[in-house]
Motif scaffolding. Structure first.
Motif, PDB file in Angstrom:
ATOM      1  N   MET A  82     -20.344 -84.831  -0.068  1.00  0.00           N
ATOM      2  CA  MET A  82     -20.397 -86.249   0.354  1.00  0.00           C
ATOM      3  C   MET A  82     -21.402 -86.967  -0.537  1.00  0.00           C
ATOM      4  N   MET A  83     -21.060 -88.180  -0.972  1.00  0.00           N
ATOM      5  CA  MET A  83     -21.954 -88.888  -1.911  1.00  0.00           C
ATOM      6  C   MET A  83     -23.053 -89.682  -1.178  1.00  0.00           C
ATOM      7  N   THR A  84     -23.836 -88.975  -0.375  1.00  0.00           N
ATOM      8  CA  THR A  84     -24.923 -89.647   0.357  1.00  0.00           C
ATOM      9  C   THR A  84     -26.205 -89.629  -0.485  1.00  0.00           C
ATOM     10  N   VAL A  85     -27.174 -90.430  -0.075  1.00  0.00           N
ATOM     11  CA  VAL A  85     -28.475 -90.433  -0.750  1.00  0.00           C
ATOM     12  C   VAL A  85     -29.192 -89.094  -0.522  1.00  0.00           C
ATOM     13  N   GLY A  86     -28.892 -88.455   0.607  1.00  0.00           N
ATOM     14  CA  GLY A  86     -29.440 -87.127   0.899  1.00  0.00           C
ATOM     15  C   GLY A  86     -30.881 -87.158   1.384  1.00  0.00           C
ATOM     16  N   MET A 142     -26.742-102.203  -0.595  1.00  0.00           N
ATOM     17  CA  MET A 142     -25.467-102.443  -1.274  1.00  0.00           C
ATOM     18  C   MET A 142     -24.826-101.077  -1.465  1.00  0.00           C
ATOM     19  N   GLY A 143     -23.726-100.829  -0.763  1.00  0.00           N
ATOM     20  CA  GLY A 143     -23.042 -99.536  -0.824  1.00  0.00           C
ATOM     21  C   GLY A 143     -23.419 -98.675   0.368  1.00  0.00           C
ATOM     22  N   GLY A 144     -22.588 -98.714   1.407  1.00  0.00           N
ATOM     23  CA  GLY A 144     -22.933 -98.009   2.653  1.00  0.00           C
ATOM     24  C   GLY A 144     -22.222 -96.670   2.826  1.00  0.00           C
ATOM     25  N   TYR A 145     -21.063 -96.510   2.197  1.00  0.00           N
ATOM     26  CA  TYR A 145     -20.197 -95.325   2.293  1.00  0.00           C
ATOM     27  C   TYR A 145     -19.929 -94.966   3.758  1.00  0.00           C
ATOM     28  N   THR A 146     -20.397 -93.805   4.249  1.00  0.00           N
ATOM     29  CA  THR A 146     -20.084 -93.455   5.639  1.00  0.00           C
ATOM     30  C   THR A 146     -21.321 -93.559   6.533  1.00  0.00           C
ATOM     31  N   GLY A 147     -22.356 -94.244   6.034  1.00  0.00           N
ATOM     32  CA  GLY A 147     -23.450 -94.598   6.926  1.00  0.00           C
ATOM     33  C   GLY A 147     -24.674 -93.695   6.905  1.00  0.00           C
ATOM     34  N   TYR A 148     -24.734 -92.726   5.979  1.00  0.00           N
ATOM     35  CA  TYR A 148     -25.910 -91.828   5.955  1.00  0.00           C
ATOM     36  C   TYR A 148     -27.191 -92.641   5.759  1.00  0.00           C
ATOM     37  N   SER A 149     -27.210 -93.482   4.719  1.00  0.00           N
ATOM     38  CA  SER A 149     -28.419 -94.273   4.454  1.00  0.00           C
ATOM     39  C   SER A 149     -28.646 -95.300   5.560  1.00  0.00           C
ATOM     40  N   ALA A 150     -27.592 -95.867   6.122  1.00  0.00           N
ATOM     41  CA  ALA A 150     -27.766 -96.859   7.195  1.00  0.00           C
ATOM     42  C   ALA A 150     -28.406 -96.203   8.426  1.00  0.00           C
ATOM     43  N   LEU A 153     -23.916-103.548   3.136  1.00  0.00           N
ATOM     44  CA  LEU A 153     -22.784-104.199   2.483  1.00  0.00           C
ATOM     45  C   LEU A 153     -21.873-103.119   1.902  1.00  0.00           C
ATOM     46  N   GLU A 154     -20.654-103.056   2.380  1.00  0.00           N
ATOM     47  CA  GLU A 154     -19.716-102.001   1.955  1.00  0.00           C
ATOM     48  C   GLU A 154     -18.354-102.621   1.648  1.00  0.00           C
ATOM     49  N   MET A 155     -17.872-102.337   0.439  1.00  0.00           N
ATOM     50  CA  MET A 155     -16.622-102.927  -0.047  1.00  0.00           C
ATOM     51  C   MET A 155     -15.385-102.414   0.695  1.00  0.00           C
ATOM     52  N   SER A 156     -15.356-101.102   0.982  1.00  0.00           N
ATOM     53  CA  SER A 156     -14.153-100.514   1.569  1.00  0.00           C
ATOM     54  C   SER A 156     -14.111-100.748   3.080  1.00  0.00           C
ATOM     55  N   LYS A 209     -17.142-106.942  -1.138  1.00  0.00           N
ATOM     56  CA  LYS A 209     -17.957-106.649  -2.314  1.00  0.00           C
ATOM     57  C   LYS A 209     -19.371-107.187  -2.082  1.00  0.00           C
ATOM     58  N   ALA A 210     -20.356-106.501  -2.650  1.00  0.00           N
ATOM     59  CA  ALA A 210     -21.747-106.910  -2.437  1.00  0.00           C
ATOM     60  C   ALA A 210     -21.969-108.364  -2.857  1.00  0.00           C
ATOM     61  N   GLU A 211     -21.310-108.775  -3.945  1.00  0.00           N
ATOM     62  CA  GLU A 211     -21.534-110.154  -4.410  1.00  0.00           C
ATOM     63  C   GLU A 211     -21.123-111.162  -3.341  1.00  0.00           C
ATOM     64  N   ILE A 253     -30.175-100.386  -3.439  1.00  0.00           N
ATOM     65  CA  ILE A 253     -28.970-100.587  -4.268  1.00  0.00           C
ATOM     66  C   ILE A 253     -28.339 -99.234  -4.572  1.00  0.00           C
ATOM     67  N   ASP A 254     -27.116 -99.042  -4.085  1.00  0.00           N
ATOM     68  CA  ASP A 254     -26.478 -97.719  -4.187  1.00  0.00           C
ATOM     69  C   ASP A 254     -24.961 -97.880  -4.214  1.00  0.00           C
ATOM     70  N   HIS A 255     -24.467 -98.878  -4.996  1.00  0.00           N
ATOM     71  CA  HIS A 255     -23.007 -99.075  -4.979  1.00  0.00           C
ATOM     72  C   HIS A 255     -22.396 -98.733  -6.341  1.00  0.00           C
TER      73      HIS A 255
HETATM   74  C1  SAM Z   1     -22.819 -93.765  -3.439  1.00  0.00           C
HETATM   75  S1  SAM Z   1     -21.892 -94.523  -2.172  1.00  0.00           S
HETATM   76  C2  SAM Z   1     -23.158 -95.102  -1.082  1.00  0.00           C
HETATM   77  C3  SAM Z   1     -23.850 -93.989  -0.337  1.00  0.00           C
HETATM   78  C4  SAM Z   1     -24.664 -94.429   0.842  1.00  0.00           C
HETATM   79  N1  SAM Z   1     -25.697 -95.367   0.477  1.00  0.00           N
HETATM   80  C5  SAM Z   1     -25.270 -93.220   1.518  1.00  0.00           C
HETATM   81  O1  SAM Z   1     -26.426 -92.882   1.236  1.00  0.00           O
HETATM   82  O2  SAM Z   1     -24.559 -92.574   2.300  1.00  0.00           O
HETATM   83  C6  SAM Z   1     -21.319 -96.008  -2.919  1.00  0.00           C
HETATM   84  C7  SAM Z   1     -20.540 -96.948  -2.004  1.00  0.00           C
HETATM   85  O3  SAM Z   1     -20.502 -98.236  -2.614  1.00  0.00           O
HETATM   86  C8  SAM Z   1     -19.265 -98.844  -2.315  1.00  0.00           C
HETATM   87  N2  SAM Z   1     -19.068 -99.886  -3.333  1.00  0.00           N
HETATM   88  C9  SAM Z   1     -18.655 -99.741  -4.621  1.00  0.00           C
HETATM   89  N3  SAM Z   1     -18.669-100.938  -5.244  1.00  0.00           N
HETATM   90  C10 SAM Z   1     -19.106-101.859  -4.354  1.00  0.00           C
HETATM   91  C11 SAM Z   1     -19.340-103.245  -4.405  1.00  0.00           C
HETATM   92  N4  SAM Z   1     -19.144-103.946  -5.496  1.00  0.00           N
HETATM   93  N5  SAM Z   1     -19.816-103.835  -3.289  1.00  0.00           N
HETATM   94  C12 SAM Z   1     -20.040-103.133  -2.148  1.00  0.00           C
HETATM   95  N6  SAM Z   1     -19.815-101.818  -2.038  1.00  0.00           N
HETATM   96  C13 SAM Z   1     -19.357-101.181  -3.124  1.00  0.00           C
HETATM   97  C14 SAM Z   1     -18.266 -97.700  -2.339  1.00  0.00           C
HETATM   98  O4  SAM Z   1     -17.121 -98.021  -1.574  1.00  0.00           O
HETATM   99  C15 SAM Z   1     -19.102 -96.557  -1.741  1.00  0.00           C
HETATM  100  O5  SAM Z   1     -18.878 -96.462  -0.361  1.00  0.00           O
END
Ligand code: SAM
Length: 254
Positions: free
Chosen positions: A62-66, A88-96, A120-123, A149-151, A171-173
């Protein structure tokens, strides 16, 4: 501080050729819900985090911050006590879950405090999973998920949520968007003197343009108004590969 030891027992499975959006996120949610101890997860963010770690160690990467880089950020939250954090970039909520609970704990018992964590999560699919886990963790009064999108999310925070500034960004997107989206936050007035900006994965896979920007501002480079003091915190990906966070503080808005 230097890099702490990496404990191999905590290592996530290595990233394969495909590493997200192939059904593993839904599998994670099922794993949590059907876990033998699922009854005890309600309002327990740290137990849910340990189950996400367990899934990533035993089932799928899983691509979490860990936990290692995560600890750098939770220490900063405890020390600096930001009240409003934007990720910016929440994925499945680990960092949140990890940073949202650190934020809640930093303000525990302080009358009138309103700690807020905006993810902020794009998907749409991932945003839905974050909401579900945030609710299970009992953090829905602290964490708000903004889909898109974060923007666009940054503009929404300013215009719809009437957010004036944030005290911290995580910032992690999308690595190529780090500079543009930080500058967008600056232009919206969301970065003030004293705001912290933490960027993930600046070593692996790396974000050279971003490092050049934040570090260059201190040397008076460029025409932008914001000046940062910036340092690299060396740490680990949850797989045990070397990575680092760039920890920057805005020290001047010219
Ligand atoms: C590395 S993961 C985030 C991991 C998360 N912070 C954690 O620790 O679990 C990157 C996330 O950024 C999202 N993402 C990619 N581009 C984005 C954008 N422009 N705006 C918002 N989210 C974006 C992806 O869908 C993905 O879920």
């Amino acid at each position: 501080m230097g890099r702490p030891e990496f404990d191999r027992k905590t290592a996530y499975i290595k990233k394969g050729e495909v590493w997200f959006d192939d059904g593993r996120e839904e599998a994670l949610v099922s794993y949590i819900k059907s876990h033998p101890h699922a009854d005890s997860f309600q309002n327990k963010p740290h137990i849910i985090l340990s189950v996400i770690d367990e899934f990533a160690r035993t089932k799928d990467f899983m691509m979490t911050v860990g936990q290692y880089k995560g600890a750098v950020v939770t220490d900063l939250i405890a020390k600096e006590r930001p009240q409003t954090i934007v990720e910016m970039g929440g994925y499945t909520g680990y960092s949140a879950l990890l940073f949202g609970s650190a934020l809640r704990d930093a303000w525990n018992g302080v009358e009138g405090a309103k700690p807020r964590y905006y993810s902020l999560e794009m998907s749409e699919k991932f945003a839905g999973i974050i909401r579900e886990l945030v609710k299970l963790a009992g953090l829905d009064h602290v964490v708000t998920v903004v889909t898109g999108k974060a923007e666009d999310g940054l503009r929404e925070l300013r215009e719809d949520f009437k957010l004036e500034t944030a005290d911290m960004f995580f910032i992690d997107h999308y690595k190529p968007a780090y500079v543009g989206d930080l500058q967008r936050a600056e232009d919206l007035g969301l970065v003030r003197k004293g705001t912290w900006v933490v960027a993930d994965n600046v070593v692996l896979p790396g974000a050279p343009g971003y490092l050049e920007y934040v570090r260059g501002t201190a040397k008076g480079e460029g025409i932008r108004k914001h000046v940062y003091e910036s340092r690299l915190e060396e740490s680990w990906e949850p797989t045990g590969e070397e990575d680092g966070l760039e920890v920057s503080k805005c020290i001047e808005v010219r």
